[in-house]
Scaffold this motif. Sequence first.
Motif, PDB file in Angstrom:
ATOM      1  N   GLY A  75       0.804  -1.220   0.000  1.00  0.00           N
ATOM      2  CA  GLY A  75       0.000   0.000   0.000  1.00  0.00           C
ATOM      3  C   GLY A  75       0.832   1.263   0.000  1.00  0.00           C
ATOM      4  N   ALA A  76       0.819   1.997  -1.096  1.00  0.00           N
ATOM      5  CA  ALA A  76       1.617   3.223  -1.177  1.00  0.00           C
ATOM      6  C   ALA A  76       0.950   4.317  -0.368  1.00  0.00           C
ATOM      7  N   GLU A  77       1.689   4.890   0.581  1.00  0.00           N
ATOM      8  CA  GLU A  77       1.126   5.949   1.416  1.00  0.00           C
ATOM      9  C   GLU A  77       0.690   7.131   0.567  1.00  0.00           C
ATOM     10  N   SER A  78       1.381   7.352  -0.564  1.00  0.00           N
ATOM     11  CA  SER A  78       1.066   8.513  -1.395  1.00  0.00           C
ATOM     12  C   SER A  78      -0.324   8.437  -1.999  1.00  0.00           C
ATOM     13  N   SER A  79      -0.929   7.239  -2.015  1.00  0.00           N
ATOM     14  CA  SER A  79      -2.266   7.113  -2.585  1.00  0.00           C
ATOM     15  C   SER A  79      -3.361   7.532  -1.614  1.00  0.00           C
ATOM     16  N   ALA A  80      -3.014   7.739  -0.349  1.00  0.00           N
ATOM     17  CA  ALA A  80      -4.007   8.080   0.667  1.00  0.00           C
ATOM     18  C   ALA A  80      -4.198   9.583   0.758  1.00  0.00           C
ATOM     19  N   LEU A  81      -5.433   9.992   1.041  1.00  0.00           N
ATOM     20  CA  LEU A  81      -5.740  11.416   1.215  1.00  0.00           C
ATOM     21  C   LEU A  81      -4.937  12.001   2.371  1.00  0.00           C
ATOM     22  N   ARG A  82      -4.858  11.252   3.459  1.00  0.00           N
ATOM     23  CA  ARG A  82      -4.091  11.688   4.623  1.00  0.00           C
ATOM     24  C   ARG A  82      -2.955  10.704   4.857  1.00  0.00           C
ATOM     25  N   PRO A  83      -1.731  11.190   5.064  1.00  0.00           N
ATOM     26  CA  PRO A  83      -0.604  10.282   5.270  1.00  0.00           C
ATOM     27  C   PRO A  83      -0.748   9.490   6.563  1.00  0.00           C
TER      28      PRO A  83
ATOM     29  N   ILE B 200     -24.901  -1.365   9.400  1.00  0.00           N
ATOM     30  CA  ILE B 200     -23.463  -1.172   9.511  1.00  0.00           C
ATOM     31  C   ILE B 200     -22.920  -0.847   8.129  1.00  0.00           C
ATOM     32  N   ALA B 201     -22.194   0.263   8.014  1.00  0.00           N
ATOM     33  CA  ALA B 201     -21.785   0.702   6.679  1.00  0.00           C
ATOM     34  C   ALA B 201     -20.539   1.564   6.720  1.00  0.00           C
ATOM     35  N   PHE B 202     -19.769   1.458   5.657  1.00  0.00           N
ATOM     36  CA  PHE B 202     -18.746   2.439   5.328  1.00  0.00           C
ATOM     37  C   PHE B 202     -19.324   3.378   4.281  1.00  0.00           C
ATOM     38  N   VAL B 203     -19.269   4.665   4.537  1.00  0.00           N
ATOM     39  CA  VAL B 203     -19.476   5.661   3.488  1.00  0.00           C
ATOM     40  C   VAL B 203     -18.144   5.808   2.760  1.00  0.00           C
ATOM     41  N   ALA B 204     -18.170   5.823   1.445  1.00  0.00           N
ATOM     42  CA  ALA B 204     -16.949   5.787   0.643  1.00  0.00           C
ATOM     43  C   ALA B 204     -16.919   6.922  -0.368  1.00  0.00           C
ATOM     44  N   ARG B 205     -15.710   7.350  -0.701  1.00  0.00           N
ATOM     45  CA  ARG B 205     -15.484   8.303  -1.789  1.00  0.00           C
ATOM     46  C   ARG B 205     -14.168   7.938  -2.469  1.00  0.00           C
ATOM     47  N   ARG B 206     -13.983   8.482  -3.669  1.00  0.00           N
ATOM     48  CA  ARG B 206     -12.699   8.323  -4.352  1.00  0.00           C
ATOM     49  C   ARG B 206     -11.971   9.660  -4.345  1.00  0.00           C
ATOM     50  N   PHE B 207     -10.737   9.603  -3.911  1.00  0.00           N
ATOM     51  CA  PHE B 207      -9.860  10.779  -3.942  1.00  0.00           C
ATOM     52  C   PHE B 207      -8.657  10.421  -4.799  1.00  0.00           C
ATOM     53  N   GLY B 208      -8.432  11.191  -5.872  1.00  0.00           N
ATOM     54  CA  GLY B 208      -7.349  10.865  -6.790  1.00  0.00           C
ATOM     55  C   GLY B 208      -7.524   9.503  -7.418  1.00  0.00           C
ATOM     56  N   GLY B 209      -8.783   9.077  -7.592  1.00  0.00           N
ATOM     57  CA  GLY B 209      -9.067   7.780  -8.185  1.00  0.00           C
ATOM     58  C   GLY B 209      -8.939   6.610  -7.233  1.00  0.00           C
TER      59      GLY B 209
ATOM     60  N   TRP C  45     -10.888   9.898   6.886  1.00  0.00           N
ATOM     61  CA  TRP C  45     -10.817   9.156   5.632  1.00  0.00           C
ATOM     62  C   TRP C  45      -9.567   8.279   5.611  1.00  0.00           C
ATOM     63  N   VAL C  46      -9.731   7.018   5.242  1.00  0.00           N
ATOM     64  CA  VAL C  46      -8.605   6.085   5.138  1.00  0.00           C
ATOM     65  C   VAL C  46      -8.783   5.228   3.893  1.00  0.00           C
ATOM     66  N   THR C  47      -7.681   4.674   3.407  1.00  0.00           N
ATOM     67  CA  THR C  47      -7.761   3.718   2.310  1.00  0.00           C
ATOM     68  C   THR C  47      -7.887   2.300   2.873  1.00  0.00           C
ATOM     69  N   PRO C  48      -8.409   1.369   2.091  1.00  0.00           N
ATOM     70  CA  PRO C  48      -8.404  -0.028   2.534  1.00  0.00           C
ATOM     71  C   PRO C  48      -7.004  -0.537   2.864  1.00  0.00           C
ATOM     72  N   ASP C  49      -5.990  -0.067   2.138  1.00  0.00           N
ATOM     73  CA  ASP C  49      -4.624  -0.491   2.453  1.00  0.00           C
ATOM     74  C   ASP C  49      -4.188  -0.009   3.832  1.00  0.00           C
ATOM     75  N   GLN C  50      -4.582   1.196   4.197  1.00  0.00           N
ATOM     76  CA  GLN C  50      -4.247   1.670   5.543  1.00  0.00           C
ATOM     77  C   GLN C  50      -4.939   0.816   6.610  1.00  0.00           C
ATOM     78  N   LEU C  51      -6.179   0.446   6.362  1.00  0.00           N
ATOM     79  CA  LEU C  51      -6.867  -0.444   7.300  1.00  0.00           C
ATOM     80  C   LEU C  51      -6.188  -1.811   7.354  1.00  0.00           C
ATOM     81  N   ALA C  52      -5.754  -2.315   6.189  1.00  0.00           N
ATOM     82  CA  ALA C  52      -5.084  -3.615   6.157  1.00  0.00           C
ATOM     83  C   ALA C  52      -3.786  -3.588   6.947  1.00  0.00           C
ATOM     84  N   SER C  53      -3.125  -2.435   6.999  1.00  0.00           N
ATOM     85  CA  SER C  53      -1.925  -2.304   7.818  1.00  0.00           C
ATOM     86  C   SER C  53      -2.274  -2.311   9.299  1.00  0.00           C
ATOM     87  N   LEU C  54      -3.291  -1.540   9.667  1.00  0.00           N
ATOM     88  CA  LEU C  54      -3.662  -1.438  11.079  1.00  0.00           C
ATOM     89  C   LEU C  54      -4.171  -2.757  11.640  1.00  0.00           C
ATOM     90  N   VAL C  55      -4.867  -3.544  10.830  1.00  0.00           N
ATOM     91  CA  VAL C  55      -5.484  -4.764  11.345  1.00  0.00           C
ATOM     92  C   VAL C  55      -4.439  -5.841  11.641  1.00  0.00           C
TER      93      VAL C  55
END
Length: 465
Positions: A245-253, A328-337, A431-441
């Motif tokens: 997971g590239a950190e640069s793809s996330a809205l927030r580092p 139970i839900a995630f609200v989602a958006r795309r930032f930078g695709g 806001w987080v990416t799925p990759d950031q969640l995969a790291s935290l889990v």
Amino acid sequence: MQSLQISGPPLVRRIDHTLADRLALSTASPGTMLPTGDFAHWLGGRRAAHAFRTERIPFSALDAWTFQEGTGNLVHRSGRFFSVEGLHVTVSGDEGTEEWHQPIIRQPEVGILGILAKEFDGVLHFLMQAKMEPGNPNLLQLSPTVQATRSNYTKVHQGSDVRYLEYFTQPDRGRVLTDVLQSEHGSWFYRKSNRNVIVEAIGDVPDHEDFCWLSLGQLNELLRWDNVVNMDSRTVLACMPGSAGAESSALRPDADLMSWFCSERSRHVVTAERGALRDVPGWQRSEWAISHAEQRFFRVVALSVEAGNREVARWTQPLFEPVDTGEIAFVARRFGGVLHVLVAARVEGGFLDTVELGPTVQCIPGNVAHLPEEQRPAFLGTVVTATASDVLYEAVHSEEGGRFLNAESRYRVVLADETQAPTDPPAGFHWVTPDQLASLVQHGHYLNVQARTLLACLRTIAPTA
């Protein structure tokens, strides 16, 4: 092959790229052992092969369970398994102070939720069990290879051995792919944790008719079916090692995410005091249930159970029964695709620490229907009014069927826009990416069990969806 290595802060990790490639191949595979088209027939066959029966009973018909003299706590005569006690929770923060009283399940022992992996025809497959749980609405669902409390696998119940347990208790039986302590439902369990572990077997694995080998691609497909993959399987699958997971793809580092999370944990002061079940204000006990005076939240009830393929064939037990289906839900958006989901810093009375990351929306709508709209959970309206074109994922899943009766929740991932879910979200959201969640889990007590289910479900969504 080396297993996953973790070091440093939670979002800093080293990935075994060979393993990542093998998992990606398994995700793309339709499986080589049991065709997905034959799965429903196989599961139906396992249901027909065993006698399953549940019956509501009054508390007086419970065998080996009793209301403790003095406290009124509901306990097992062995002193093991679990107990139902009272809990008083006080939460102080920037928004003021909130407090409540409730029954809670106390089960201090750590269970094992383990999935066994093995390669067939060059593809990693995972050994899943058709397991009956008394609280599941359809009784039989796919569980991990091993799903057992310590009381179960040390045979306090004097039942049969837990099949395949040795792969998770004897280090020489396999290669560990992931092993992490994770919380259970913080609203219903008091500081309960389970080992979420995946082990790749060394050597041959004996077959059993109640177990089947499935690829990750098949499991992802089954996660889109209602009430098939049980909660324990979902949380273990969520802990599956992911891509770097590239950190640069996330809205927030990553540093901003961790700083926000630490701030959320530190700004909440949570006091959770166990007490006597008989003294819990606002709750009342009858012959058949312990329930809230306003008939909200959940009930404590009793069940008689018969299951032909369990370590013990017959037993009775208490369970928690929610009053309605959860949302139970995630609200989602795309930032930078790149897909992002909105996580919430959630305080639950049973957590080990003050806060874990949860879904955007996590509630039983009937519990908040009496509140003014401005006091209802944020983003609930966005989720329940979403059009079909904005729903990336939707399925009904059961919660833990060994302790909860008919506890179903509708899990969704819903696309939103700036007006519905702003780039700068309200306090308590990030806001987080799925990759950031995969790291935290990969570390314990960062994602709650509902967020882990949604993380497993996110992996079923095509990247272009």
